[in-house]
Structures are given as C-alpha cells and as structure tokens.
Write a protein that holds these residues in place. Sequence first.
Motif, PDB file in Angstrom:
ATOM      1  N   GLN A 244       0.981   4.777   1.740  1.00 58.85           N
ATOM      2  CA  GLN A 244       0.416   5.337   2.952  1.00 58.85           C
ATOM      3  C   GLN A 244       0.923   6.751   3.199  1.00 58.85           C
ATOM      4  OE1 GLN A 244       0.769   2.753   6.376  1.00 58.85           O
ATOM      5  NE2 GLN A 244       0.160   0.919   5.226  1.00 58.85           N
TER       6      GLN A 244
ATOM      7  N   GLU B 114      -9.263  14.203  -3.136  1.00 62.56           N
ATOM      8  CA  GLU B 114      -8.543  13.081  -3.716  1.00 62.56           C
ATOM      9  C   GLU B 114      -7.042  13.278  -3.595  1.00 62.56           C
ATOM     10  OE1 GLU B 114     -10.217  13.365  -7.690  1.00 62.56           O
ATOM     11  OE2 GLU B 114      -8.276  14.055  -8.463  1.00 62.56           O
TER      12      GLU B 114
ATOM     13  N   SER C 154       0.834  -1.195   0.000  1.00 66.11           N
ATOM     14  CA  SER C 154       0.000   0.000   0.000  1.00 66.11           C
ATOM     15  C   SER C 154       0.867   1.242   0.000  1.00 66.11           C
ATOM     16  CB  SER C 154      -0.928   0.021   1.218  1.00 66.11           C
ATOM     17  OG  SER C 154      -0.170   0.046   2.427  1.00 66.11           O
TER      18      SER C 154
ATOM     19  N   ALA D 184      -6.402   8.568  -5.837  1.00 65.60           N
ATOM     20  CA  ALA D 184      -7.336   7.932  -4.902  1.00 65.60           C
ATOM     21  C   ALA D 184      -8.383   8.966  -4.509  1.00 65.60           C
ATOM     22  CB  ALA D 184      -6.602   7.412  -3.673  1.00 65.60           C
TER      23      ALA D 184
ATOM     24  N   VAL E 145      -3.929   7.371   5.993  1.00 64.47           N
ATOM     25  CA  VAL E 145      -4.526   7.055   4.697  1.00 64.47           C
ATOM     26  C   VAL E 145      -3.749   5.886   4.123  1.00 64.47           C
ATOM     27  CG1 VAL E 145      -5.018   7.867   2.363  1.00 64.47           C
ATOM     28  CG2 VAL E 145      -5.273   9.433   4.309  1.00 64.47           C
ATOM     29  N   ARG E 146      -4.428   4.795   3.864  1.00 69.72           N
ATOM     30  CA  ARG E 146      -3.802   3.589   3.310  1.00 69.72           C
ATOM     31  C   ARG E 146      -4.476   3.261   1.988  1.00 69.72           C
ATOM     32  NH1 ARG E 146      -4.414  -1.968   2.989  1.00 69.72           N
ATOM     33  NH2 ARG E 146      -2.483  -3.184   3.228  1.00 69.72           N
ATOM     34  N   ILE E 147      -3.712   3.294   0.904  1.00 70.17           N
ATOM     35  CA  ILE E 147      -4.246   3.063  -0.434  1.00 70.17           C
ATOM     36  C   ILE E 147      -3.589   1.801  -0.995  1.00 70.17           C
ATOM     37  CG2 ILE E 147      -4.556   4.032  -2.729  1.00 70.17           C
ATOM     38  CD1 ILE E 147      -3.982   6.820  -1.352  1.00 70.17           C
TER      39      ILE E 147
ATOM     40  N   ILE F  45     -11.225  10.765  -0.233  1.00 73.65           N
ATOM     41  CA  ILE F  45     -10.426  10.765   1.002  1.00 73.65           C
ATOM     42  C   ILE F  45     -10.920  11.897   1.905  1.00 73.65           C
ATOM     43  CG2 ILE F  45      -8.123  10.885   2.004  1.00 73.65           C
ATOM     44  CD1 ILE F  45      -8.545   8.488   0.152  1.00 73.65           C
TER      45      ILE F  45
END
Length: 279
Positions: free
Chosen positions: A197, A211, A195, A226, A240-242, A229
């Motif tokens: 982060q 975003e 991820s 992303a 924030v974990r994508i 958010i």
Amino acid sequence: MIKFRPMMGKWAKRSSLVLAALMAFQVPSYASGDLLVAPTRVILDSKRGAEVILSNIGNEEATYRVSLVLRRMTDIGKLEDIEKTEASEAESQALSLIRYAPRRVTLLPNQPQSIRIKPIIPADLGDGEYRAHMLFRAIPKTESATEVAADSDGLSIRLIPVYGISIPIIVRKGQLEATAAIANPRIVTDEGGSSFQLDLSRSGDRSVYGEVRVTKPGVREPIMVAKGIAIYPEVKDRLVRIPIDPKMIPSFNGEIVVSYYEAVNAGGGLISQTRTVIQ
C-alpha cells in the motif's frame, strides 16, 4: 452529429487492423465475459475524434449497449456511480461534450466493431478536464436478467449474468498540468489478505495515470509492477492497495524504490519516486 454505417468490407478489415495494431503496441485492453475493449481510456484534447474497438472473443453472436455514465473516485480509489442529479457542473458538462456512435452493436464471433468518438467543445467552455465513463453492457438474448421456468416442483428462477466494461473518456481543454507524490509505502496484512500500500497525492488541474513499480537499489528487474493507477481531479489523495502473495513479502524487506511512471503510450515519464525501508 456522427453518422454510423454498419461495418462491412473495408470497415471491418480496417477495425481488425486497428485492433491488431493496438495489441502489437501493447495498448491496454479490457476483457469481460466475451468482450474485448481497446484502448482502456481515451483522452480528447482537440476537435479530432478517436476510436474504441470492440471485439467478440466468444463463440456466439452477442449484442452490446453503449452508453455514458458518471463515476466518481473515492479516497480508496474506487469508482462509484453517481446520478445525474448529484453531478457537479463539470461532471454534467462531460456528458454534453462527448458524441459517439453506434450505441448498440451486434457482433459475430471474432468480429470487431469500432465505436467512433468525437468531442464537442464550445468556445466558451472553461479550461479543465471533463470525464465520463463509456459503458459497454451485454444484452441478454432474453432481454432480461432473469428467466423463469416451470419444473416438477413449481417455478424456478435462473439469474443471467450481465457483463459490462467501462472505460474513461476524458476531454481536456487548455494547458493543464498535474503532479503527484508518493508517501508511506508499506506492507499490510489484514482480513483482506496481504497487500502493498501507498498514499498517492495529486495537485494541479487534471488527472494523473500510470503504473507503480517497486525495485531494489542496484537490481534491474522490479519486484512488482501495477498498471492502470489513476488519481482523478475529484480527489487530491487516495490510497493505492495492490494485493500480493504472502510469499512475496520477504522480497520487499530492506530498502526499496517506489516509482510512479506515466503509461508507456503516454510517454512513460517518471511522475514521482521515493525510497523507504521495509522491515
């Protein structure tokens, strides 16, 4: 009080046009099961109301119950249900500030329905942001989440999935402001997978929403975008974990620019930006 009449004729046509317009202007929508909801968040800052359009994209008639629930953000960005008895004063007030109708809808396939929402803002309400979440939950035709049937060996139980979508309904009063800052962008690989982060902090008296875009200096197209958010007033800092495909990791190596923008339909302005080097 909001009066409700079944959507027929011009009302159905109007909602179809509204839904088409929302999609044409790329207003975000949620889909769960056979239900499509647009927009995905509503902000009320005056006495004017708003509409949320539901559309049955399935092949069968479906019934949905509409309700308001309270959800609180954690420092990892998760929204957790809270009981009314555990609610803060602002959370409790949010439920009394939002009126909506109808509270139950039955939709034929490809049929839209508008949920009309109106803020009820008393003169003595303190300035601030008040939020509840509107929940759209499918009602099984059996009116139960389980079915019990007899077979040759006795009884068997079949679970019936109950689909639900929730969106935030935000009431704002006063001249509210907020800023955000990005810190410590990084690539993390653990038992949860790979991820991208970052730590997102907020200050001010309202939420921020937008975003995250990751770009390379001099390269126009972003490596990653992303959307959706948010950081709500109950938290000042959140992770924030994508999730990313491990094959993407090399594209992050070197200097990157991490930007946090408002949603396009809110102006698309830059909220915060930072540069870092990923090794």
